[in-house]
Design an enzyme around this catalytic site. Structure first.
Site, short mmCIF file in Angstrom:
data_model
loop_
_atom_site.label_atom_id
_atom_site.label_comp_id
_atom_site.label_asym_id
_atom_site.label_seq_id
_atom_site.Cartn_x
_atom_site.Cartn_y
_atom_site.Cartn_z
CG HIS A 1 -0.16 -6.62 4.91
ND1 HIS A 1 -0.52 -6.17 6.20
CD2 HIS A 1 0.19 -5.60 4.45
CE1 HIS A 1 0.08 -4.87 6.28
NE2 HIS A 1 0.30 -4.47 5.14
CB CYS B 1 3.40 5.26 24.30
SG CYS B 1 3.69 6.19 25.73
CG ASN C 1 -5.19 4.13 8.89
OD1 ASN C 1 -5.40 4.92 8.34
ND2 ASN C 1 -4.10 3.89 9.89
CD GLN D 1 -7.02 -0.68 7.48
OE1 GLN D 1 -7.71 -1.49 7.83
NE2 GLN D 1 -5.74 -0.76 7.88
N GLY E 1 0.72 -1.18 0.20
CA GLY E 1 0.11 -0.08 0.03
C GLY E 1 0.89 1.26 -0.03
CB SER E 2 3.78 2.32 1.96
OG SER E 2 3.61 2.05 2.98
CB SER F 1 -1.93 -3.11 1.19
OG SER F 1 -0.81 -3.85 1.64
C1 LIG Z 1 -4.78 3.25 4.98
C2 LIG Z 1 -3.31 2.61 4.83
N1 LIG Z 1 -2.75 2.96 3.93
C3 LIG Z 1 -1.66 2.46 3.49
C4 LIG Z 1 -0.86 1.35 4.28
C5 LIG Z 1 0.37 0.96 3.98
O1 LIG Z 1 0.12 -0.39 3.40
P1 LIG Z 1 1.47 -1.50 3.49
O2 LIG Z 1 1.68 -1.90 4.73
O3 LIG Z 1 1.18 -2.39 2.55
O4 LIG Z 1 2.35 -0.61 2.89
C6 LIG Z 1 -1.71 0.78 5.55
C7 LIG Z 1 -1.37 -0.10 6.47
O5 LIG Z 1 -0.46 -0.10 7.31
C8 LIG Z 1 -2.95 1.56 5.70
O6 LIG Z 1 -3.93 1.22 6.65
#
Ligand SMILES: Cc1ncc(COP(=O)(O)O)c(C=O)c1O
Ligand SMILES: [Zn+2]
Lengths: 395, 153
Positions: A201, A324, A151, A179, A70-71, A199
């Site tokens: 996972h 934290c 998220n 999500q 996703g990133s 993404s």
């Molecule tokens: C809304 C959202 N965008 C992007 C990501 C990033 O995805 P990834 O972990 O596959 O890079 C996440 C997950 O952590 C997410 O919840």
């Protein structure tokens, strides 16, 4: 009892996805760019994975670019739109205050390159107002990037209306649907989505695989240079095992979506009903427009990290938006965007369920959370001040 | 694991947790904004800390450092308690992650704030010099502005 209630962070792989992934590691391990048979078998697997995912998203296979997750998809979507904007002399982008950092940090970088960024408020219910978006769109706006589902609080944005508006105004619309996909119905054509990140996972697929959908006609800029994989838009030998595992998990999630939705939402609603009974607690974000598995609740007078550690001792894996867990002294930007004061945002708990959770597990959560909250309150000077009237309750 | 076994032990089984109704000195430090508040209660008899209790709102290390600090000053003289440094608390806990040093600074300050309060109420006891320890080696770098380690107040 062990209860995994952090499915928004990541999910357990489904059996089918796992077995598919492993078989491509063990047997069909060829490089898809190679000419010999096992290479070509890997190539064919990529083709059918792309086709099956495209079918479930409602797009063409060639509109899909596989990424590491996703990133990367978020980064590439935004950078690509920015390149298009530079060519057209449009350097204004609209997003929201509570996007994932993969979006927000990419936008920060563009700011340094002369882009102007408007972050829309998400109000106390965690929802963008389409009217406010409409007012924010300018002649020089090149991109609107708004997440499908948040998220942390799981709120579902009015994506269909946003897509329609952006289409009318001729602005590229990207949505981070990491999500959402696999959990709620997402059809990119029906929703007028120009670009979408997902993404694997987050829906029982493997980590390290994702994709960027980009409508035909939107030119992607590669952010990783090298070989000509993914039509030259994303260099690097394809992560075939993870990609086929993603396709398997996505097919499964889409096939069972309605049943999973009802089941997970049923469990989630029990959690919301029961945990809301804890005095001076508050569910964050709209309950109606929300992912089926998400609970996000604040407890006044306590802090989230100690809550998580004690829940872990009692077998519950959850998450929090407290400082934290963010590595700074500020609580989560998502909860602050809802207008929650710092001291309340520090005491948040996120439970995110999947179809693998059971009613027994939910009962366990309902039993242990109030115990832990009460214990932490018993040692909290803030709670003592509230209880003895030296301070006003906020929630 | 993020935390040492010692930290987890003090977090799970905090020593001296609670309040003292007729405390001789009470000190509260931190703020809810940065996520940690510690309140320390002291019972002092002829210069000796005979009892100490704490209440803490905060993360795992905030609770563990409060607990450890109370254990380290109980039965000690006020003068000795004033010499308690956050570094000593961190060492006694077998270390803390860098971003949590902040909590140990708060624990040191909570003790000092409670002693200050005792001196305020008992000016006659204020004959001794106040040992203001300015060792900043291990101080908080979080910039919260809520503890002296940040160069706050
Ligand atoms: C809304 C959202 N965008 C992007 C990501 C990033 O995805 P990834 O972990 O596959 O890079 C996440 C997950 O952590 C997410 O919840
Ligand atoms: Zn500090």
């Amino acid at each position: 009892m062990q209860v995994y209630a952090d499915n928004a962070a990541t999910t357990k792989m489904s059996k089918k996805s796992f077995e598919t992934t492993v078989s491509y590691m063990e047997n069909e391990y060829g490089n898809p760019s190679s000419l010999y048979t096992i290479g070509q078998k890997a190539q064919e697997a990529l083709v059918s994975a792309r086709e099956s995912i495209a079918g479930n998203l409602g797009c063409e296979p060639r509109e899909i670019t596989f990424t590491s997750g996703g990133s990367e998809a978020d980064n590439q979507a935004i950078v690509s739109a920015a390149e298009i904007g530079i060519k057209k002399g449009k350097k204004h982008i609209i997003s929201t205050e509570f996007e994932h950092h993969a979006v927000l940090h990419t936008l920060d970088k563009l700011k340094k390159r002369g882009f102007e960024i408007t972050l829309l408020p998400v109000h106390s219910d965690g929802l963008v107002r389409v009217g406010e978006l409409s007012k924010a769109i300018r002649p020089d706006t090149v991109l609107v990037t708004i997440m499908f589902a948040n998220n942390e609080i799981g709120t579902l944005q009015p994506i269909a209306e946003i897509g329609k508006l952006c289409k009318e105004k001729g602005v590229i619309f990207h949505t981070d649907a990491v999500q959402a996909v696999g959990h709620v119905k997402v059809n990119v054509k029906e929703l007028n989505i120009d670009m979408l990140s997902m993404s694997a996972h987050k829906f029982h697929g493997p980590k390290g695989a994702g994709l960027l959908y980009a409508r035909k006609g939107i030119l992607l800029s590669s952010i990783i240079e090298g070989g000509a994989q993914e039509r030259g838009k994303r260099a690097g030998t394809e992560n075939v095992p993870a990609i086929v595992g993603m396709a398997a998990a996505f097919t499964e999630s889409c096939e069972n979506m309605d049943a999973n939705y009802q089941y997970v939402k049923g469990l989630r609603d029990i959690l919301i009903d029961e945990l809301s009974k804890i005095p001076h607690s508050k569910i964050n974000g709209s309950v109606e427009k929300r992912l089926p598995g998400n609970v996000n609740i604040c407890f006044e007078g306590i802090e989230g990290e100690s809550l998580l550690l004690l829940l872990d001792d009692k077998g519950v894996s959850a998450s929090s938006g407290s400082a934290c867990t963010s590595g700074s002294l500020d609580p989560s930007h998502v909860l602050l965007a809802l207008g929650l004061p710092h001291e309340i945002a520090h005491g948040s708990l996120r439970l995110s369920l999947s179809e693998y959770n059971t009613e027994e597990e939910v009962k366990h959560i309902i039993k242990v959370v109030p115990e832990v909250v009460e214990y932490l309150r018993s040692m909290s000077p803030v709670w003592k001040d509230l209880k003895e009237g030296r301070k006003e309750y906020v929630i | 694991m993020l935390y040492s076994d010692k930290v987890m032990d003090h977090f799970r089984n905090p020593r001296n947790m609670g309040t003292i109704d007729d405390a001789d000195g009470i000190g509260e430090v931190g703020n809810a904004k940065c996520g940690d508040i510690m309140k320390m209660y002291l019972k002092i008899d002829r210069g000796i800390i005979t009892d100490v209790k704490f209440n803490t709102f905060g993360c795992g290390s905030a609770i563990a450092t409060s607990s450890m600090a109370t254990e380290m000053i109980k039965g000690k003289s006020v003068k000795e308690a004033l010499m308690l440094s956050n570094k000593a608390v961190v060492e006694a806990l077998d270390g803390l992650p860098a971003q949590k040093i902040h909590c140990s600074v708060l624990a040191e300050e909570a003790v000092k704030a409670a002693i200050d309060n005792y001196y305020e109420k008992n000016p006659e006891s204020f004959r001794e010099d106040l040992f203001r320890l300015e060792d900043d080696e291990d101080s908080c770098s979080s910039g919260c502005g809520g503890c002296s380690g940040c160069g706050g107040f």
